[in-house]
Scaffold this active site. Structure first.
Site, short mmCIF file in Angstrom:
data_model
loop_
_atom_site.label_atom_id
_atom_site.label_comp_id
_atom_site.label_asym_id
_atom_site.label_seq_id
_atom_site.Cartn_x
_atom_site.Cartn_y
_atom_site.Cartn_z
CD GLU A 179 19.88 -61.52 41.16
OE1 GLU A 179 19.76 -62.56 41.53
OE2 GLU A 179 19.23 -60.88 40.44
CD GLU A 371 18.77 -62.85 45.63
OE1 GLU A 371 17.81 -63.07 44.90
OE2 GLU A 371 19.05 -61.42 45.75
C1 BGP Z 1 16.61 -61.97 42.42
C2 BGP Z 1 16.43 -60.49 43.14
C3 BGP Z 1 15.70 -60.51 44.31
C4 BGP Z 1 14.45 -61.54 44.28
C5 BGP Z 1 14.81 -62.76 43.65
C6 BGP Z 1 13.51 -63.53 43.49
O1 BGP Z 1 16.70 -61.74 41.10
O2 BGP Z 1 18.10 -60.21 43.50
O3 BGP Z 1 15.50 -59.16 44.25
O4 BGP Z 1 13.49 -60.79 44.26
O5 BGP Z 1 15.67 -62.78 42.63
O6 BGP Z 1 12.85 -63.15 42.48
P1 BGP Z 1 11.43 -62.87 42.24
O7 BGP Z 1 11.12 -61.71 43.21
O8 BGP Z 1 11.13 -62.29 41.14
O9 BGP Z 1 10.66 -64.11 42.57
#
Ligand code: BGP
Length: 474
Positions: A179, A371
């Site tokens: 990201e 993701e």
């Molecule tokens: C993205 C990241 C992850 C992850 C995901 C979910 O931004 O790459 O590392 O954690 O989001 O977000 P969160 O964990 O805040 O729910």
């Protein structure tokens, strides 16, 4: 007509959110270790509150996380049982170079990941490796100021050269920075930036971003030189921005919001800063040290594919009075047509098809969804089993639109790794209670629990999805 044969189904994690063992195996301290749970998390992640060492008053969830460092065999066996074709994981930089600027790597760290990759291959799982998922060795922050400093490019080159050489034949798919656009929103967590009073923060962020972009292009070059089989991708926190209405000022606002994110991928996929970026730097008096040789390396080493995270679409309006809602780190306008998760992230399966199409139209390069998923509260029964029909419903609807993008729209998509395939620490909140996994991990927000792993209902559902290559989503 269906998903192509060899479509890479799997799941994704990041070192700092699952490995733990932050001070074992010769690993050095990193920025991600000192992001606490609780009210100070955001100020620290933003670089507003300086916390370069852990203290006794805070709880730091990444230090132990779900202790995958010691459980990886058990965890990968469960991924194997689900039939994963790929597993996206990240390397903790400070396991390989504890300080970041050493010449020689730490063998124990290298060996750890070698074991992990070999374990994956036992089950026919192809590793997909994020070289940097938010982490930066603390020494590089204290000594050099993190990615603001051009020297980080050389340390990163050293890191990737070691990785590509050592894991040649074991790893083929690489992502340079997770990201990358998050640098604008979580500068300490994403790039080790801490701001001094009166500092031009915007300039610091774009300067750090420029260094990461050059480092990414250098890595792509080195990867191809060491093994022409290597495929290197960029990684965007994606999600189309919709205009709140058809009012031209809303459309204009939405276009510009998207450009804040596309800027990075435009450079990584096309090889140069787009005109609107140059104008932005001019307008905001952002002075970047873009050299001739930077321009050349960017131009000659564009990525092989584009990967992205998708949790939700976004919304923008020229009218400032419209209410906002939470999203993946940065908030967005509330879209009245969408429902939201317990954390306020809006749920928009069709938005995934729209995002896939717009990225493919813009770049004409293969895509990879690395993701996607639903962060939810799970309530296990006395055996630790969770009936997570809500998660299945979320994933099903997203996979359906992904399928439509491939089958009906002709988008070239290499694979899908849902986020947090095993419960892990939330990046934004530091909670364990925000769960994404197919596998329940017994641990709470304060760090209590047995760490026992138990498959959820979605585990068996996803296994069937993979077995049928996405045909049976029931
Ligand atoms: C993205 C990241 C992850 C992850 C995901 C979910 O931004 O790459 O590392 O954690 O989001 O977000 P969160 O964990 O805040 O729910």
């Amino acid at each position: 007509m269906s998903f192509p044969k060899g479509f890479l189904w799997g799941g994704a994690t990041a070192a700092n959110q699952c490995e733990g063992a932050y001070n074992e195996g010769g690993r050095g301290l990193a920025n991600v270790d000192v992001c606490p749970h609780g009210k100070d998390r955001f100020p620290v992640c933003l670089g507003k509150k300086k916390m370069l060492r852990p203290d006794a008053e805070h709880y730091y969830p990444a230090m132990e996380a779900i202790d995958m460092y010691h459980h990886y065999k058990e965890d990968i066996a469960m991924f194997g049982e689900m039939g994963f074709k790929t597993y996206r994981l990240s390397i903790a930089w400070s396991r390989i170079f504890p300080q970041g600027d050493e010449k020689e790597p730490n063998e124990e760290g290298l060996k750890f990941y070698e074991n992990v990759f070999r374990e994956c291959h036992k089950y026919g799982i192809e590793p997909l490796v994020t070289i940097t998922h938010f982490d930066c060795p603390m020494h590089l922050i204290e000594e050099y100021g993190g990615w603001k400093n051009r020297k980080l490019i050389d340390f990163y080159k050293n890191l990737v050269t070691v990785l590509f050489t050592r894991y040649k034949g074991l790893v083929k798919y690489w992502l340079t920075f997770n990201e990358i656009n998050m640098i604008l929103h979580l500068p300490f967590m994403g790039a080790g930036l801490v701001f001094e009073k009166g500092e031009n923060e915007m300039e610091a962020k774009y300067l750090a971003a420029h260094h990461e972009l050059v480092a990414s292009a250098e890595a792509t070059k080195i990867a191809h030189e060491i093994d022409p089989e290597n495929k290197v991708g960029c990684m965007l926190a994606a999600g189309m921005t919709y205009p709140y209405s058809c009012a031209p000022q809303d459309v204009w606002k939405a276009l510009n919001k998207d450009r804040e994110n596309y800027l990075f991928i435009d450079v990584q996929a096309r090889g140069y800063y787009p005109a609107y970026a140059r104008k932005l730097f001019e307008r905001e008096r952002i002075a970047l040290d873009i050299t001739r040789s930077d321009e050349q390396v960017l131009r000659e080493n564009t990525v092989d594919f584009i990967s992205f995270s998708y949790y939700s679409s976004r919304c923008a309006s020229g009218d400032e009075s419209i209410g906002t809602t939470a999203g993946n780190v940065f908030s967005t306008l509330k879209n009245p047509y969408l429902k939201a998760s317990e954390w306020g992230w809006q749920i928009d399966p069709l938005g995934l098809r729209i995002t896939l199409n717009s990225l493919y139209d813009r770049y004409q390069k293969p895509l990879f969804i690395v993701e996607n998923g639903l962060g939810a509260v799970d309530t296990p029964d006395e055996n630790g089993y969770v009936e997570d029909d809500y998660r299945i419903a979320y994933l099903r609807e997203h996979i359906k639109t992904m399928k439509a993008a491939v089958e009906e729209d002709g988008v070239e998509l290499w694979g899908y790794t849902s986020w947090g395939c095993i419960d892990l620490v939330s990046a934004s909140t530091g909670e364990m209670g925000k769960r994404y996994g197919y596998i329940y991990v017994d641990k709470d927000d304060e760090g209590n629990g047995t760490l026992k792993r138990t498959p959820k209902k979605s585990f068996y559902w996803y296994k069937k999805v993979i077995e049928t290559n996405g045909e049976d989503l029931a």
